[in-house]
Design a protein around this motif. Structure first.
Motif, PDB file in Angstrom:
ATOM      1  N   SER A 227       0.812  -1.146   0.000  1.00  0.00           N
ATOM      2  CA  SER A 227       0.077  -0.077  -0.098  1.00  0.00           C
ATOM      3  C   SER A 227       0.862   1.283   0.461  1.00  0.00           C
ATOM      4  O   SER A 227       1.789   1.071   0.230  1.00  0.00           O
ATOM      5  N   ASP A 228      -0.292   2.588  -0.136  1.00  0.00           N
ATOM      6  CA  ASP A 228       1.379   3.688  -0.524  1.00  0.00           C
ATOM      7  C   ASP A 228       1.328   4.075   1.178  1.00  0.00           C
ATOM      8  O   ASP A 228       2.273   4.666   1.067  1.00  0.00           O
ATOM      9  N   GLU A 229       0.929   3.429   2.158  1.00  0.00           N
ATOM     10  CA  GLU A 229       1.743   3.390   3.736  1.00  0.00           C
ATOM     11  C   GLU A 229       2.472   3.168   3.589  1.00  0.00           C
ATOM     12  O   GLU A 229       3.374   3.650   4.644  1.00  0.00           O
ATOM     13  N   ALA A 230       3.282   2.165   3.036  1.00  0.00           N
ATOM     14  CA  ALA A 230       4.946   2.010   2.978  1.00  0.00           C
ATOM     15  C   ALA A 230       5.580   2.743   1.933  1.00  0.00           C
ATOM     16  O   ALA A 230       6.682   1.730   1.162  1.00  0.00           O
ATOM     17  N   SER A 231       4.972   3.862   1.634  1.00  0.00           N
ATOM     18  CA  SER A 231       5.703   4.247  -0.262  1.00  0.00           C
ATOM     19  C   SER A 231       7.614   4.486   0.120  1.00  0.00           C
ATOM     20  O   SER A 231       8.223   4.883  -0.464  1.00  0.00           O
ATOM     21  N   MET A 232       7.672   4.732   2.017  1.00  0.00           N
ATOM     22  CA  MET A 232       9.203   5.036   2.276  1.00  0.00           C
ATOM     23  C   MET A 232      10.313   3.712   2.218  1.00  0.00           C
ATOM     24  O   MET A 232      11.018   3.365   3.063  1.00  0.00           O
ATOM     25  N   VAL A 233       9.494   2.528   2.361  1.00  0.00           N
ATOM     26  CA  VAL A 233       9.279   0.951   2.434  1.00  0.00           C
ATOM     27  C   VAL A 233       9.636   0.018   1.885  1.00  0.00           C
ATOM     28  O   VAL A 233       9.399   0.088   0.643  1.00  0.00           O
ATOM     29  N   THR A 234      11.167   0.355   0.821  1.00  0.00           N
ATOM     30  CA  THR A 234      11.587  -0.502   0.294  1.00  0.00           C
ATOM     31  C   THR A 234      12.613  -1.319   0.584  1.00  0.00           C
ATOM     32  O   THR A 234      13.677  -1.366   1.184  1.00  0.00           O
TER      33      THR A 234
END
Length: 246
Positions: A227-234
């Motif tokens: 989801s976009d909630e994890a936009s900084m997670v990679t």
């Protein structure tokens, strides 16, 4: 509706963790392709959630290409790819695993990630966005004896996740992994060798929270990471394991 109007391909979605992820994603607004080698299983799950059923051997380049084309023809884009399909060999000393078993485990668990990336990443690059989730395992972090080549295949998936994340980040594509502990899925008996109360008790004793993982546990983690909630997670390999790897 955290995945409103998103499109998602989920492999191995005819049962187990994949079916749980597919149901949760559909409930959150995604359009889902239920991919499985078992046509009846894929159709069953797709029918329940209003998705598209697709038969695919994820170790086959031709099948993966056809799967990708069907998705593009249906949706015009692919926002999310979940590489969930996986198999194991039966527990046995590493030198007793046959070459055929080894090749099948590596083809389904490792080569499939290469094949789906080769087919789908160009579309994500063109869109400038995308989320890929590889379903690895605690076996790739804290391996158990007698599952040597399965452990190795899941360790491969974790390393692939991290290198894909670094390479694809400039294109707006995030790549993560989740590491489930064994759960109530069709593979559980294979992991344990045999399913008896004594063996279950022994296995559960290694999990601090004292239970197997469920499709809902894995679906919740997958939902967040895609989801976009994890936009900084990679590039993370999230353990969803009740403390097994501590």
């Amino acid at each position: 509706m955290r995945l409103q109007d998103k499109t998602a391909i989920i492999t191995g979605a005819g049962s187990g963790f994949g079916a749980g992820i597919a149901a949760r994603f559909a409930a959150e607004g995604a359009r889902v392709m239920v991919v499985d080698l078992n046509e009846g299983a894929a159709q069953g799950v797709a029918g329940e959630i209003g998705g598209i059923a697709q038969v695919c051997d994820v170790s086959s380049a031709a099948d993966v290409a056809a799967m990708t084309q069907t998705a593009m023809d249906s949706w015009g884009r692919i926002d999310i790819l979940i590489n969930n399909a996986g198999i194991t060999h039966m527990p046995k000393p590493l030198e007793e695993v046959s070459e055929e078993e080894f090749d099948r485990v590596l083809s389904v668990n490792a080569k499939s990630v290469y094949l789906t990336a080769r087919a789908i990443v160009p579309h994500m690059k063109a869109a400038g966005a995308g989320a890929i989730l590889n379903v690895a395992s605690t076996a790739g972090v804290s391996p158990r004896p007698n599952l040597n080549w399965y452990n190795a295949s899941k360790g491969w998936m974790i390393t692939a996740t991290k290198t894909m994340a670094v390479e694809l980040a400039p294109h707006g594509i995030r790549v993560n992994a989740i590491n489930p502990v064994a759960g109530e899925t069709p593979l559980l008996k294979s992991f344990m060798g045999e399913d008896t109360p004594t063996i279950r008790e022994k296995f559960l004793s290694t999990i601090p929270l004292g239970r197997f993982s469920t499709p809902d546990d894995i679906a919740n983690a997958a939902l967040y990471l895609c989801s976009d909630e994890a936009s900084m997670v990679t590039g993370v390999a999230m353990e969803v394991d009740g403390g097994r790897c501590i």
